[in-house]
Design a protein around this motif. Structure first.
Motif, PDB file in Angstrom:
ATOM      1  N   SER A  80      -4.509   0.168   1.157  1.00 35.38           N
ATOM      2  CA  SER A  80      -3.142   0.522   1.586  1.00 35.38           C
ATOM      3  C   SER A  80      -2.246   0.753   0.384  1.00 35.38           C
ATOM      4  CB  SER A  80      -2.538  -0.596   2.436  1.00 35.38           C
ATOM      5  OG  SER A  80      -3.320  -0.822   3.547  1.00 35.38           O
ATOM      6  N   ASP A  81      -2.462  -0.061  -0.652  1.00 37.94           N
ATOM      7  CA  ASP A  81      -1.655   0.056  -1.858  1.00 37.94           C
ATOM      8  C   ASP A  81      -1.941   1.382  -2.572  1.00 37.94           C
ATOM      9  OD1 ASP A  81       0.312  -1.131  -3.325  1.00 37.94           O
ATOM     10  OD2 ASP A  81      -1.022  -2.307  -4.607  1.00 37.94           O
ATOM     11  N   LYS A  83      -2.939   4.087  -1.092  1.00 42.45           N
ATOM     12  CA  LYS A  83      -2.322   5.111  -0.252  1.00 42.45           C
ATOM     13  C   LYS A  83      -0.822   5.201  -0.546  1.00 42.45           C
ATOM     14  CE  LYS A  83      -4.360   5.292   3.938  1.00 42.45           C
ATOM     15  NZ  LYS A  83      -4.499   4.997   5.380  1.00 42.45           N
ATOM     16  N   SER A  84      -0.220   4.019  -0.690  1.00 35.70           N
ATOM     17  CA  SER A  84       1.218   3.976  -0.970  1.00 35.70           C
ATOM     18  C   SER A  84       1.508   4.571  -2.353  1.00 35.70           C
ATOM     19  CB  SER A  84       1.679   2.519  -0.881  1.00 35.70           C
ATOM     20  OG  SER A  84       2.880   2.336  -1.518  1.00 35.70           O
ATOM     21  N   MET A 118       6.224   8.188   4.575  1.00 35.90           N
ATOM     22  CA  MET A 118       5.060   8.472   5.426  1.00 35.90           C
ATOM     23  C   MET A 118       5.513   8.418   6.889  1.00 35.90           C
ATOM     24  SD  MET A 118       2.787   4.999   4.972  1.00 35.90           S
ATOM     25  CE  MET A 118       2.930   4.639   3.249  1.00 35.90           C
ATOM     26  N   SER A 153      -1.445   1.644   8.408  1.00 39.16           N
ATOM     27  CA  SER A 153      -1.758   1.129   7.069  1.00 39.16           C
ATOM     28  C   SER A 153      -1.386  -0.331   6.899  1.00 39.16           C
ATOM     29  CB  SER A 153      -1.014   1.933   6.005  1.00 39.16           C
ATOM     30  OG  SER A 153      -1.516   3.208   5.944  1.00 39.16           O
ATOM     31  N   TYR A 154      -0.216  -0.707   7.428  1.00 39.21           N
ATOM     32  CA  TYR A 154       0.291  -2.062   7.133  1.00 39.21           C
ATOM     33  C   TYR A 154       0.222  -3.028   8.313  1.00 39.21           C
ATOM     34  CZ  TYR A 154       1.608  -0.388   2.584  1.00 39.21           C
ATOM     35  OH  TYR A 154       1.545   0.117   1.304  1.00 39.21           O
ATOM     36  N   LYS A 189      -2.194  -3.847  10.085  1.00 35.29           N
ATOM     37  CA  LYS A 189      -3.430  -4.643  10.097  1.00 35.29           C
ATOM     38  C   LYS A 189      -3.317  -5.971   9.345  1.00 35.29           C
ATOM     39  CE  LYS A 189      -5.088  -1.660   6.440  1.00 35.29           C
ATOM     40  NZ  LYS A 189      -5.715  -0.374   6.244  1.00 35.29           N
ATOM     41  N   PHE A 190      -2.265  -6.125   8.538  1.00 37.72           N
ATOM     42  CA  PHE A 190      -2.118  -7.393   7.809  1.00 37.72           C
ATOM     43  C   PHE A 190      -1.549  -8.503   8.696  1.00 37.72           C
ATOM     44  CE2 PHE A 190      -1.965  -4.108   4.522  1.00 37.72           C
ATOM     45  CZ  PHE A 190      -3.131  -4.464   3.872  1.00 37.72           C
TER      46      PHE A 190
END
Lengths: 278, 291
Positions: A16-17, A19-20, B104, B112-113, B115-116
């Motif tokens: 994810s990082d 991608k960011s 985005m 992306s996020y 899932k955390f």
């Protein structure tokens, strides 16, 4: 699940990082990597319109483009990728992502200090190789030149002055300096809220001046004490000064120095992340 | 930690999931929170009210670990929020007043996020986005302020956390969206979730917040359920002025008057009138509710 490190969680976060980082720095990165192509096309078109012939860019110009691109990468990349952490809204989001500090830190270091610079190196060398292959007037590509470096180094005779040059000619010697530079700008991006790069550069200049004021006299004293002559001897008889153990083992000292600085900077980045508040 | 002590802490936490003790925080020399004591129970939607600058946002940011208490402590389900441990963060979400614009699309960000957060559900996110009539494929930095707020509200609710802290969530929402927000909060929060919502727009949340916490400068004036409030205060909506009312306000069609409830008669709590009454009679209200 561990609150300190979990490999599965780290893997997910790292992706994810990445991608960011791509969405924050992707466009700038593409521009920096293709700088040589852009300058090549620009110069070619200019000469085409003025002289009527296509002209390539030779090694000194390419070397200058490489240095400028590398500097742009080191200065802009950390702030573009992680500068948002000091912003109240985006920083609050980042801090409250359920990932441990160690995982966030490792991901940040891997991306800024290793992955992006390595990708930059590969892409820059590829574009340079492509230009030099298409247009012979540009001379030998970096890839070809890198291949000849060991031979060049071997051909230098083992005199003191040549030994010094021999030691510092290895391009891989500068990887730790590159990582150190990135870490300085990363720390600046995490400490300053606005004008991050300008403030980092000013701070760096101030620190460098302070360090020079302390280290300068120490080096001078070392030279005069061990060579029995002054620093001006370096200009008259460089071999006598460069033969001193400090310069003889300059690579070792430089590497130790860089590793100490890198470790210090990494600890500073970690504690900055640990104590950041919004 | 010794076993008996750990057991004692567990017993305390069985009812009060959030324990705030002697909490103090100041910005430089300007104290905002001083010796604050609060207990928040599981499964409630708390309304956090207070004038500007009393420290509502500061309290929320302290609760979610974005700030470190200068004095006192906050314990949430045996976690210290400031340690920002993943096991705590996965059970909490903070929705700030001013939300971030990401480069985005909303759906990409959620995938992306999200899932955390262990219990995050992308389907739920898309469903709430649908209720808000928001396009998840739209880039977040191209959204209007209201659309962005609705995206973050959807994300916050889809995280299914046990602790949800919201700072002025209805700011920037249009009238239909405020109703959609109330619907989403009541429909999509689980029974064991504790919500703490700070707001100035009490009418937007009148039917969903219970209990009510009223913060004053460096003090908690009230922390009571609507039932407790109704048992101690009487809200009269008649047309006649009543002598001895603690607070009176002329509204279309009559008055809203607040009196001490001496008869035990039930009435509907008007939060705005309650807020004004508490501010006019701080000591009286504190003594009535601390009995």
């Amino acid at each position: 699940m561990s609150d300190i490190f979990n490999i599965k969680r780290f893997g997910k976060y790292f992706l994810s990082d990445l991608k960011s980082a791509y969405s924050n720095f992707g466009l700038s990165f593409a521009l920096i990597c293709t700088m040589e192509v852009i300058v090549y096309l620009f110069c070619g078109l200019i000469t085409m319109f003025t002289n009527g012939t296509w002209s390539g860019i030779d090694l000194p110009v390419r070397a200058l483009i490489f240095m400028v691109s590398l500097m742009m990468l080191v200065i802009t990349m950390p702030a573009k990728c992680y500068g948002h952490i000091t912003d109240k809204q985006a920083g609050s989001l980042w801090l409250t992502i359920p990932v441990s500090l160690l995982e966030k830190f490792l991901s940040m270091i891997l991306i800024t200090c290793f992955i992006i610079p390595a990708l930059f190196g590969v892409l820059f060398l590829f574009f340079d190789w492509a230009i030099c292959t298409i247009d012979q007037s540009c001379g030998d590509s970096y890839v070809k030149l890198l291949g000849t470096i060991p031979e060049v180094i071997r051909s230098i005779p083992e005199l003191e002055i040549e030994n010094f040059i021999h030691q510092i000619s290895n391009p891989f010697l500068y990887i730790d300096d590159l990582v150190g530079g990135i870490l300085i700008f990363l720390l600046g991006a995490l400490c300053f809220k606005t004008n991050k790069n300008v403030k980092t550069i000013i701070t760096l200049i101030a620190i460098s001046m302070g360090v020079s004021m302390i280290s300068g006299p120490i080096v001078m004293w070392y030279i005069s004490h061990y060579s029995g002559s002054g620093f001006e001897e370096l200009l008259v008889n460089p071999s006598s000064v460069l033969g001193l153990s400090l310069f003889k083992n300059s690579v070792l000292w430089d590497t130790i120095n860089d590793l100490v600085i890198m470790t210090g900077l990494m600890i500073a980045v970690y504690f900055r992340l640990k104590t950041i508040k919004h | 930690m010794s076993l008996p002590l750990r057991c004692t802490i567990r017993l305390i936490h069985a009812n009060d999931m959030i324990q705030i003790q002697n909490l103090g925080f100041s910005y430089g020399n300007f104290p905002v929170l001083n010796n604050i004591n609060l207990q928040l129970e599981e499964g409630r939607i708390y309304g956090l009210l207070g004038e500007n600058g009393v420290g509502k946002t500061t309290l929320l940011t302290l609760l979610c670990g974005l700030k470190k208490p200068q004095t006192g402590s906050i314990i949430i389900d045996s976690h210290n929020p400031y340690k920002r441990e993943p096991s705590f963060l996965t059970e909490s979400y903070y929705l700030s007043d001013e939300v971030a614009q990401m480069n985005m699309s909303a759906q990409e960000y959620a995938k992306s996020y999200g899932k955390f957060w262990e219990k995050f559900q992308i389907e739920k996110f898309l469903e709430i986005m649908g209720i808000f009539e928001n396009d998840p494929a739209q880039k977040m930095n191209k959204m209007s302020c209201g659309q962005l707020k609705k995206t973050w509200i959807s994300f916050a609710l889809a995280c299914n956390t046990r602790y949800l802290f919201m700072d002025e969530p209805t700011n920037g929402l249009d009238i239909p969206s405020k109703a959609q927000f109330r619907k989403a909060v009541t429909k999509y929060t689980s029974e064991d979730s504790t919500l703490l919502i700070s707001t100035h727009q009490v009418r937007d949340l009148e039917n969903i917040i219970d209990p009510i916490i009223i913060l004053d400068r460096q003090d908690v004036l009230l922390n009571a359920t609507l039932e407790e409030i109704a048992s101690k205060l009487y809200f009269d909506y008649g047309t006649e002025k009543i002598e001895g009312a603690l607070y009176s306000e002329l509204v279309p069609g009559g008055n809203v008057q607040v009196l001490l409830n001496s008869t035990g008669e039930e009435s509907k709590v008007n939060i705005e009138a309650l807020f004004n009454t508490v501010h006019l009679h701080k000591d009286l209200i504190k003594s009535v509710f601390n009995k």
